[in-house]
Design a protein around this motif. Structure first.
Motif, short mmCIF file in Angstrom:
data_model
loop_
_atom_site.label_atom_id
_atom_site.label_comp_id
_atom_site.label_asym_id
_atom_site.label_seq_id
_atom_site.Cartn_x
_atom_site.Cartn_y
_atom_site.Cartn_z
N LYS A 101 0.85 -1.19 0.00
CA LYS A 101 0.00 0.00 0.00
C LYS A 101 0.88 1.24 0.00
O LYS A 101 1.99 1.24 0.54
CB LYS A 101 -0.90 0.02 1.24
N CYS A 102 0.39 2.28 -0.62
CA CYS A 102 1.11 3.55 -0.63
C CYS A 102 1.22 4.06 0.79
O CYS A 102 0.31 3.85 1.58
CB CYS A 102 0.39 4.57 -1.51
N PRO A 103 2.35 4.60 1.13
CA PRO A 103 3.40 5.17 0.29
C PRO A 103 4.56 4.23 -0.04
O PRO A 103 5.55 4.65 -0.61
CB PRO A 103 3.92 6.32 1.14
N TRP A 104 4.47 2.93 0.31
CA TRP A 104 5.60 2.03 0.11
C TRP A 104 6.11 1.94 -1.32
O TRP A 104 7.33 1.95 -1.52
CB TRP A 104 5.30 0.66 0.71
N PRO A 105 5.26 1.85 -2.35
CA PRO A 105 5.81 1.81 -3.70
C PRO A 105 6.67 3.05 -4.03
O PRO A 105 7.75 2.94 -4.62
CB PRO A 105 4.58 1.73 -4.60
#
Length: 71
Positions: free
Chosen positions: A15-19
């Protein structure tokens, strides 16, 4: 690293912000990145990251993006 040899980042299932965080880390060492990310807002976040750093943002396919250093 040449633009012809992009670093591939697999951020599927994150889930964002991981990408965007994974892409930002890869940007430190590469001039081209391909990232796979299936979070619905990943494309917008990756595009914002690219613009912020002066990189080109390309949608390759659904859930697959490229960030390329312009310099």
């Amino acid at each position: 690293m040449a633009a012809a040899d992009p670093v591939v980042v697999n951020a599927r299932g994150m889930k964002c912000p991981w990408p965007a965080l994974r892409a930002a880390r890869a940007m430190r060492e590469a001039d081209a990145i391909e990232i796979e990310a299936d979070d619905p807002i990943a494309g917008r976040e990756l595009e914002a990251l690219a613009v912020q750093h002066g990189w080109q943002f390309i949608v390759i396919a659904p859930h697959r993006f490229a960030l390329i250093h312009k310099g």
